[in-house]
Design an enzyme around this catalytic site. Structure first.
Site, PDB file in Angstrom:
ATOM      1  N   ARG A   1       0.819  -1.232   0.000  1.00 40.56           N
ATOM      2  CA  ARG A   1       0.000   0.000   0.000  1.00 40.56           C
ATOM      3  C   ARG A   1       0.839   1.263   0.000  1.00 40.56           C
ATOM      4  O   ARG A   1       0.408   2.299  -0.459  1.00 40.56           O
ATOM      5  CB  ARG A   1      -0.842   0.052   1.285  1.00 40.56           C
ATOM      6  CG  ARG A   1      -1.781  -1.084   1.442  1.00 40.56           C
ATOM      7  CD  ARG A   1      -2.624  -0.883   2.690  1.00 40.56           C
ATOM      8  NE  ARG A   1      -3.405  -2.085   2.932  1.00 40.56           N
ATOM      9  CZ  ARG A   1      -3.163  -2.942   3.901  1.00 40.56           C
ATOM     10  NH1 ARG A   1      -2.189  -2.730   4.754  1.00 40.56           N
ATOM     11  NH2 ARG A   1      -3.896  -4.023   4.030  1.00 40.56           N
ATOM     12  N   LYS A   8       2.071 -18.905   7.452  1.00 36.06           N
ATOM     13  CA  LYS A   8       1.211 -19.161   8.586  1.00 36.06           C
ATOM     14  C   LYS A   8       0.814 -17.842   9.242  1.00 36.06           C
ATOM     15  O   LYS A   8       1.551 -16.866   9.055  1.00 36.06           O
ATOM     16  CB  LYS A   8       1.902 -20.087   9.588  1.00 36.06           C
ATOM     17  CG  LYS A   8       3.041 -19.435  10.376  1.00 36.06           C
ATOM     18  CD  LYS A   8       3.618 -20.384  11.369  1.00 36.06           C
ATOM     19  CE  LYS A   8       3.279 -20.046  12.784  1.00 36.06           C
ATOM     20  NZ  LYS A   8       4.088 -18.981  13.386  1.00 36.06           N
ATOM     21  N   LYS A  23      14.372 -26.109   7.692  1.00 44.62           N
ATOM     22  CA  LYS A  23      15.621 -26.162   8.467  1.00 44.62           C
ATOM     23  C   LYS A  23      16.400 -27.428   8.084  1.00 44.62           C
ATOM     24  O   LYS A  23      15.831 -28.512   8.021  1.00 44.62           O
ATOM     25  CB  LYS A  23      15.320 -26.136   9.967  1.00 44.62           C
ATOM     26  CG  LYS A  23      14.766 -24.778  10.438  1.00 44.62           C
ATOM     27  CD  LYS A  23      14.587 -24.740  11.932  1.00 44.62           C
ATOM     28  CE  LYS A  23      13.812 -23.498  12.380  1.00 44.62           C
ATOM     29  NZ  LYS A  23      14.607 -22.283  12.494  1.00 44.62           N
ATOM     30  N   GLU A  29      12.375 -20.644  23.374  1.00 50.73           N
ATOM     31  CA  GLU A  29      12.903 -19.344  22.940  1.00 50.73           C
ATOM     32  C   GLU A  29      13.232 -18.496  24.157  1.00 50.73           C
ATOM     33  O   GLU A  29      12.546 -18.590  25.186  1.00 50.73           O
ATOM     34  CB  GLU A  29      11.865 -18.599  22.104  1.00 50.73           C
ATOM     35  CG  GLU A  29      11.485 -19.312  20.836  1.00 50.73           C
ATOM     36  CD  GLU A  29      10.577 -18.446  19.994  1.00 50.73           C
ATOM     37  OE1 GLU A  29      11.098 -17.698  19.156  1.00 50.73           O
ATOM     38  OE2 GLU A  29       9.348 -18.505  20.185  1.00 50.73           O
ATOM     39  N   HIS A  47       4.734 -25.645  13.972  1.00 54.43           N
ATOM     40  CA  HIS A  47       6.120 -26.111  14.046  1.00 54.43           C
ATOM     41  C   HIS A  47       6.242 -27.409  14.859  1.00 54.43           C
ATOM     42  O   HIS A  47       6.892 -28.364  14.434  1.00 54.43           O
ATOM     43  CB  HIS A  47       7.021 -25.052  14.674  1.00 54.43           C
ATOM     44  CG  HIS A  47       6.988 -23.726  13.962  1.00 54.43           C
ATOM     45  ND1 HIS A  47       6.762 -23.609  12.615  1.00 54.43           N
ATOM     46  CD2 HIS A  47       7.149 -22.458  14.413  1.00 54.43           C
ATOM     47  CE1 HIS A  47       6.794 -22.323  12.268  1.00 54.43           C
ATOM     48  NE2 HIS A  47       7.021 -21.605  13.345  1.00 54.43           N
TER      49      HIS A  47
HETATM   50  C1  BG6 Z   1       7.537 -18.148  14.171  1.00 56.05           C
HETATM   51  C2  BG6 Z   1       6.750 -17.670  15.349  1.00 56.05           C
HETATM   52  O1  BG6 Z   1       6.769 -18.942  13.323  1.00 56.05           O
HETATM   53  O2  BG6 Z   1       8.651 -18.909  14.631  1.00 56.05           O
HETATM   54  C3  BG6 Z   1       7.605 -16.852  16.298  1.00 56.05           C
HETATM   55  O3  BG6 Z   1       5.659 -16.879  14.892  1.00 56.05           O
HETATM   56  C4  BG6 Z   1       8.832 -17.631  16.678  1.00 56.05           C
HETATM   57  O4  BG6 Z   1       6.873 -16.479  17.451  1.00 56.05           O
HETATM   58  C5  BG6 Z   1       9.551 -18.177  15.445  1.00 56.05           C
HETATM   59  O5  BG6 Z   1       9.688 -16.750  17.392  1.00 56.05           O
HETATM   60  C6  BG6 Z   1      10.679 -19.101  15.838  1.00 56.05           C
HETATM   61  O6  BG6 Z   1      11.407 -19.433  14.684  1.00 56.05           O
HETATM   62  P1  BG6 Z   1      12.927 -19.852  14.761  1.00 56.05           P
HETATM   63  O7  BG6 Z   1      13.295 -20.210  13.368  1.00 56.05           O
HETATM   64  O8  BG6 Z   1      13.672 -18.662  15.305  1.00 56.05           O
HETATM   65  O9  BG6 Z   1      12.991 -21.010  15.713  1.00 56.05           O
END
Ligand code: BG6
Length: 489
Positions: free
Chosen positions: A51, A155, A189, A223, A247
């Site tokens: 946009r 997603k 990955k 994380e 995931h």
């Molecule tokens: C994303 C999530 O799909 O994956 C995030 O929306 C998350 O919240 C991320 O931090 C983690 O991805 P990676 O590759 O850093 O493990």
């Protein structure tokens, strides 16, 4: 999947949401990495669709910043200049019908390197998907005259089963399933793909990969970061929609699936879907939800938010191979460590020849596949300590990507997936039925949270989440931490 890649054919990619974070951080850096590695064809075009009132020049300057900041490969000004000449910007609202015929004209224009192979990438908030898909169809851009047309969507694919079914239907009104590439970047990955090679290119693991030898399986996506700038999205999604439904379940399917007859999109995804079909409905008692202390003070989070930032779930797969073997899945933000890992915990030896202390048991063997950040594999087993007696010690046999593959940096997940989409290989993308089966499994878990049917436990940032997530594993089971380095207490 080919062992060596064919060169890419000429293509145009249109990135919807070109001014957003994903384009800066992942998509453009991936294409720039292709440019650096000489993987791009002579004719290609990247068109940003968004946009904002940008021009081609502004778009190029913005993308340069993204590539310099987030790129995996070193920045080289000469490569950039050649690459940037193939970047264009198309300004339009996503729901503005006339923006699409104008896009068609741009795609057809012969004064730029044109091609009939078209990839549309929806890197927008999901609310925009239906309008974009509809208008692409209306403008006749859902199929080309001479080349292929594909669409990548990010997603979240819906926020529950009914919305996912509706989204799949909307997609299918305009695109055939074979044209649709749903990204789950975990499948891109390297180490996740290695799990497939590890399981099916070796003969010694499959015979023990079942209920006869395996006590339980652990899957962790941990994380250290919090919600960062994404609170608006995250507070309505929570860890259930953000990680568990996609995931974590994707990791589960690759760990548990039967050997596909070939590495191709049909065979592989059929086997993954069968795992999802065999999931036993998850009981409320088999879930633990947590929220890190301080989450409610994050900007954009509701002050009384009940959104879980941590989840642990016990799942069973009701089939011949996995009957009775619990799969423990967990994920959380603001945890002690950034790690994604899968641990296969084997049964203990049935009898010990060696004297044990009262209450002592032999330590189970554990195979840990470390997906990130220290990519590798660790097999834990018992060994004799040198000396006159039969003292035992637990030791590790390690495979480490950095050492075994001469330190070459691993490609970004997005690079792999974009190359696959450009070459028409959907093996590592999620099929419509997988998405729906995954929601079917996870919806009841999320509903229990949203209806406050299960407690929400609060945990300290920097911890491993609520202690309830350890207790619910049962006696003698502990989470493995930091790529199998230790059992968490
Ligand atoms: C994303 C999530 O799909 O994956 C995030 O929306 C998350 O919240 C991320 O931090 C983690 O991805 P990676 O590759 O850093 O493990």
């Amino acid at each position: 999947m080919n062992n060596s890649r064919k060169p890419l054919s000429p293509f145009s990619i249109v990135i919807f949401g070109a001014t957003g974070d994903l384009t800066h951080r992942k998509i453009l850096p991936a294409f720039y990495a292709f440019a650096q590695q000489g993987l791009l064809p002579e004719q290609y075009r990247l068109i940003g669709f968004a946009r904002r009132d940008w021009t081609d020049e502004i778009f190029r300057a913005e993308m340069r910043q993204g590539v310099e900041q987030f790129g995996r490969v070193p920045f080289d000004a000469a490569t950039w200049d050649t690459f940037a000449a193939n970047l264009y910007y198309h300004r339009s609202d996503f729901d503005q019908a006339d923006g699409y015929p104008r896009l068609g004209e741009l795609l057809d224009r012969r004064d730029t390197p044109a091609t009939d192979n078209r990839l549309f990438y929806l890197a927008t908030p999901p609310e925009s998907y239906p309008a974009i898909v509809h208008h692409l169809g209306e403008a006749g851009l859902n199929h080309g005259q001479h080349g292929w047309t594909r669409i990548i969507i990010e997603k979240p694919f819906g926020r529950d089963l009914p919305s996912a079914i509706a989204l799949n239907q909307q997609m299918h009104e305009v695109f055939a399933e074979e044209q649709v590439y749903r990204i789950d970047h975990y499948l891109g990955k390297e180490t996740v793909q290695n799990l497939i090679v590890f399981r099916f290119a070796n003969a010694i693991f499959e015979p023990i990969w079942n209920r006869n030898y395996i006590d339980h399986v652990q899957l962790t996506v941990a994380e250290t970061v919090g919600v960062e700038s994404r609170a608006g999205y995250y507070d309505t999604a929570g860890v259930g929609r953000d990680i568990l439904q996609n995931h974590l379940l994707q990791l589960l399917t690759v760990t548990a699936m039967e050997p596909p007859y070939a590495f191709d999109a049909h065979a592989l995804r059929d086997e993954k879907a069968k795992v999802l079909q065999a999931l036993r409905p998850i009981q409320a008692a088999d879930t633990v939800a947590g929220q890190y202390i301080g989450y409610r003070n994050e900007q954009g989070v509701a002050p009384k938010s009940q959104t879980p930032t941590f989840v642990a779930v016990k799942m069973y797969i009701d089939n011949w191979r996995w009957q009775g073997v619990p799969f423990f899945l967990r994920s959380g933000k603001q945890l002690a460590d950034k790690t994604t890992e899968i641990s296969i915990v084997f049964k203990r030896p049935p009898h010990s020849l060696f004297p044990l202390e009262a209450g002592e048991m032999l330590t189970p063997n554990v195979l840990t596949l470390c997906i990130q950040p220290d990519e590798g594999m660790h097999l834990r087993f018992e060994a004799k300590v040198p000396g006159a007696n039969m003292q035992r010690q637990t030791v590790d046999m390690n495979m480490n990507y950095a050492q075994d593959f001469s330190g070459a940096p691993l490609p970004e997940a997005y690079e792999r997936l974009l190359l696959d989409a450009l070459q028409g290989d959907a093996s590592l993308f999620t099929r419509a039925d997988e998405i729906e089966l995954a929601w079917q499994a996870i919806d009841p878990v999320i509903q229990n949270w949203e209806n406050s049917k299960v407690p929400l436990f609060f945990y300290e940032p920097g911890s491993w989440g609520p202690y309830e997530a350890v207790k619910f594993m049962g006696e003698d089971r502990l989470w493995r931490g930091h790529c199998g380095d230790y059992d968490e207490a």
